[in-house]
Design a protein around this motif. Sequence first.
Motif, mmCIF file in Angstrom:
data_model
loop_
_atom_site.group_PDB
_atom_site.id
_atom_site.type_symbol
_atom_site.label_atom_id
_atom_site.label_comp_id
_atom_site.label_asym_id
_atom_site.label_seq_id
_atom_site.Cartn_x
_atom_site.Cartn_y
_atom_site.Cartn_z
ATOM 1 N N ASP A 54 1.824 -40.719 69.487
ATOM 2 C CA ASP A 54 1.217 -40.397 68.191
ATOM 3 C C ASP A 54 1.927 -39.217 67.527
ATOM 4 N N VAL A 55 2.371 -38.252 68.320
ATOM 5 C CA VAL A 55 3.090 -37.107 67.757
ATOM 6 C C VAL A 55 4.440 -37.575 67.193
ATOM 7 N N ARG A 56 5.095 -38.483 67.923
ATOM 8 C CA ARG A 56 6.386 -38.991 67.425
ATOM 9 C C ARG A 56 6.185 -39.795 66.141
ATOM 10 N N PHE A 57 5.056 -40.535 66.040
ATOM 11 C CA PHE A 57 4.785 -41.257 64.786
ATOM 12 C C PHE A 57 4.613 -40.269 63.638
ATOM 13 N N MET A 58 3.875 -39.200 63.912
ATOM 14 C CA MET A 58 3.635 -38.211 62.857
ATOM 15 C C MET A 58 4.967 -37.577 62.423
ATOM 16 N N ALA A 59 5.831 -37.269 63.390
ATOM 17 C CA ALA A 59 7.139 -36.684 63.062
ATOM 18 C C ALA A 59 7.928 -37.652 62.188
ATOM 19 N N TYR A 85 10.063 -39.121 56.891
ATOM 20 C CA TYR A 85 10.116 -40.106 55.803
ATOM 21 C C TYR A 85 9.736 -39.431 54.482
ATOM 22 N N MET A 86 8.789 -38.507 54.552
ATOM 23 C CA MET A 86 8.325 -37.845 53.328
ATOM 24 C C MET A 86 9.292 -36.775 52.842
ATOM 25 N N GLY A 87 10.329 -36.505 53.621
ATOM 26 C CA GLY A 87 11.375 -35.581 53.158
ATOM 27 C C GLY A 87 11.419 -34.261 53.895
ATOM 28 N N ALA A 88 10.529 -34.046 54.846
ATOM 29 C CA ALA A 88 10.552 -32.771 55.584
ATOM 30 C C ALA A 88 11.689 -32.792 56.598
ATOM 31 N N SER A 89 12.215 -31.597 56.878
ATOM 32 C CA SER A 89 13.195 -31.511 57.965
ATOM 33 C C SER A 89 12.391 -31.255 59.249
ATOM 34 N N VAL A 90 12.530 -32.155 60.198
ATOM 35 C CA VAL A 90 11.704 -32.097 61.408
ATOM 36 C C VAL A 90 12.629 -32.032 62.614
ATOM 37 N N GLU A 91 12.529 -30.951 63.346
ATOM 38 C CA GLU A 91 13.409 -30.776 64.515
ATOM 39 C C GLU A 91 12.549 -30.571 65.746
ATOM 40 N N THR A 107 4.288 -40.250 49.227
ATOM 41 C CA THR A 107 3.900 -41.584 49.692
ATOM 42 C C THR A 107 3.991 -41.712 51.213
ATOM 43 N N ALA A 108 2.925 -42.222 51.799
ATOM 44 C CA ALA A 108 2.938 -42.569 53.232
ATOM 45 C C ALA A 108 2.760 -44.082 53.315
ATOM 46 N N PRO A 109 3.838 -44.811 53.658
ATOM 47 C CA PRO A 109 3.809 -46.271 53.528
ATOM 48 C C PRO A 109 3.124 -46.978 54.695
ATOM 49 N N TYR A 110 2.752 -48.234 54.446
ATOM 50 C CA TYR A 110 2.011 -49.039 55.420
ATOM 51 C C TYR A 110 2.756 -49.161 56.746
ATOM 52 N N GLU A 111 4.085 -49.376 56.679
ATOM 53 C CA GLU A 111 4.807 -49.638 57.936
ATOM 54 C C GLU A 111 4.729 -48.447 58.899
ATOM 55 N N LEU A 112 4.475 -47.238 58.367
ATOM 56 C CA LEU A 112 4.313 -46.083 59.261
ATOM 57 C C LEU A 112 2.832 -45.818 59.552
ATOM 58 N N VAL A 113 2.004 -45.871 58.500
ATOM 59 C CA VAL A 113 0.580 -45.537 58.664
ATOM 60 C C VAL A 113 -0.119 -46.500 59.622
ATOM 61 N N ARG A 114 0.280 -47.783 59.589
ATOM 62 C CA ARG A 114 -0.433 -48.761 60.429
ATOM 63 C C ARG A 114 -0.265 -48.462 61.914
ATOM 64 N N LYS A 115 0.792 -47.713 62.261
ATOM 65 C CA LYS A 115 0.999 -47.362 63.675
ATOM 66 C C LYS A 115 -0.001 -46.314 64.147
ATOM 67 N N MET A 116 -0.571 -45.570 63.208
ATOM 68 C CA MET A 116 -1.455 -44.477 63.628
ATOM 69 C C MET A 116 -2.438 -44.144 62.514
ATOM 70 N N ARG A 117 -3.726 -44.419 62.766
ATOM 71 C CA ARG A 117 -4.677 -44.213 61.676
ATOM 72 C C ARG A 117 -4.868 -42.743 61.337
ATOM 73 N N ALA A 118 -4.518 -41.828 62.261
ATOM 74 C CA ALA A 118 -4.657 -40.400 61.961
ATOM 75 C C ALA A 118 -3.720 -39.962 60.821
ATOM 76 N N SER A 119 -2.843 -40.876 60.359
ATOM 77 C CA SER A 119 -1.971 -40.537 59.220
ATOM 78 C C SER A 119 -2.799 -40.148 57.998
ATOM 79 N N ILE A 120 -4.062 -40.543 57.977
ATOM 80 C CA ILE A 120 -4.915 -40.193 56.838
ATOM 81 C C ILE A 120 -5.025 -38.672 56.706
ATOM 82 N N CYS A 121 -4.707 -37.925 57.766
ATOM 83 C CA CYS A 121 -4.805 -36.461 57.630
ATOM 84 C C CYS A 121 -3.650 -35.890 56.798
ATOM 85 N N LEU A 122 -2.811 -36.759 56.232
ATOM 86 C CA LEU A 122 -1.806 -36.291 55.267
ATOM 87 C C LEU A 122 -2.417 -36.148 53.876
ATOM 88 N N LEU A 123 -3.590 -36.762 53.679
ATOM 89 C CA LEU A 123 -4.217 -36.755 52.347
ATOM 90 C C LEU A 123 -4.434 -35.322 51.842
#
Length: 431
Positions: free
Chosen positions: A49-54, A59-65, A82-98
Motif C-alpha cells: 500500500d505504501v508503494r502504491f501511494m508513492a 504520477y501527480m508530479g511529486a519527486s519521491v525518493e 488528478t488521481a486516476p482510476y488505474e492507480l486509485v483502484r489498487k488502494m481505496r485509501a487513495s481518497i486521503c489525497l482529497l
Amino acid sequence: MDVIRIQGGQPLSGTVRVSGAKNAALPILAATLLTDEACTIENVPDLSDVRFMAEILRYMGASVEQLDAHTWRIEAKSIDSTAPYELVRKMRASICLLGPLVGRLREAHISLPGGCVIGPRPIDLHLKGVEQLGAKVEVSKGYVHVDASGLKGNYLYLGGRQGSTVTGTANMIMAAVLAPGITRIESAACEPEIVDLCHMLERMGARIKGIGSHYLKIEGVDRLHGCKHSVPPDRIEAGTLMLAAVITDSEVTVEGVVPGHIRALLAKMEEARMPCTIEPDQRRITVHPAPDRKPVEVITLPHPGFPTDLQAQMLAVMTLTPGLSILTERIYPNRFMHVPELLRMGAQIAMEGPSAVVNGTNRLSGAPVMASDLRASAALVLAGLAAEGETWIQRIYHLDRGYEKLEEKLQSLGAQIERLPDSALPSDLLE
Ligand code: EPU
C-alpha cells in the motif's frame, strides 16, 4: 503469486518488533502534498500500500525518493490534481489525497475507488465536508470532481451512522489547515493515526486545537513548510502479534508498541484472562501463556473502542477459547469473510446479523484456506499457527498490503511458517 504454508502447533517465544503503522503512513504521505518544500518521513512500513501511494504521488508530479527501506523523501514542488482510476483502484485509501489537493490546489479529480470486500465504504461524509468548506462537488464518469476555489473555514459535523470517519476526518483537517478562516470539526475521529497526522501538520506550521478529542478547531494558514516526521508504531500489527501469542499459549514480548493506543484490547485481554505485562518503558508488552482463558463479548467501535481491524484476529482466538464468545461488528457489519474459512478449519461459528457467536473448542485442524482481505488474512495466519497439521493460505497479497514481513517476524519467534511460490501448492489445491 505467493502462498503461505504453516505447520501449526508450535509454541512461540522471544521478542518481536512492530513496524510503522500503515494507516498512519498513508495520510502522512498524502499530507506531504500540502507543501512545496521537502518532507522526510521515517519509520514508513515497507508495504505494497505504501508503494502504491508513492506511485500515485509520483504520477501527480511529486519527486519521491526512497532513502532506505523505511525512509522516504517527498518534494511536491508542483503537482497535478488528478488521481486516476488505474492507480486509485489498487488502494481505496487513495481518497486521503482529497484533503491535500483541496487545501493546496483548490481542486481535485479523484477516481472513486469502487467495491470493497469488507462491505460498503461510502465517502458521503468526505464530500459533504468539503462542500461545507465552500467547495463544489460533482461526481461524473466514476470520478469525484471538486472545485474548491471558494475554500473557507466553516463548522463541520463528521458523525455518520457508524460514528465518525477516520479518513474523512484526515481529509477535512488537511483541507482546513490551508483554508482561510476558522474550521470547527465536531465528531472528529480521534484514532491515534489522526492524532499523529495533526502533530505532523503542526510541525509543518498548521494551527490545530483539540488534538486527540472529538472537537477540533483549526485556524487556516497561508502556507505550510517541509518537515521531518516519524510514523508511529502499528497498533493493529501489535495487537495481531499479541493475539498470535495468545492463540498459541506462548510467552512473547512485542516491542515498539504504545500501550495507550490499544487500551480496549488490553482491557478485553484482562477480562478474558489472557495475562500480559506492560514493561516499565511503556514501549514493550509481554504476553504470557493463557491456558485458562475464558470467553468474552467484544463489540467493535471507533477509537477508543475495540478496533474493527482486530476483529478477525480476535475471532480466531475465540474459536480456540472454550465456551461461548460473541463478537459484534459495528463498523463494517459484513466484515466476516474469514468466517467460512475458519469453519473449514473446524471452528464453530454461527452468524446472527452483525454478530458472530463462537462456540470455542480445543482444536482446529489445518486446511487450505483463502485470504479475502487484509485482516481476514491475519486471522487465518493466527488460526494456522494454532491448528493441528498444515494450513495453506492463498491470495496472501492481501496480507502484504498491511503487514511488513509477517511470516519472517513469526519465524523469528519459532513459528513454522513459510512463504512459497504458488507452484509449491499441492496439485489438488491449484486454483
Ligand atoms: N462511512 C460513511 N460515510 C463516509 C465514510 C465512512 O458512512 O463518508 C462509514 C463507513 O462505511 C464505516 C464507518 O463509517 O462503516 C467508518 O469508516 P471510516 O471512514 O472511519 O473508515 P476509513 O477511514 O475508510 C480507516 C482504515 C480502515 C479501518 C477504518 C475503521 C485507513 C487507510 N483505513 O478506514 O483500515 O478499518 O478506518 O477504523 O486508515 C485496514 O487497515 O484493514 C482497514 C480497513
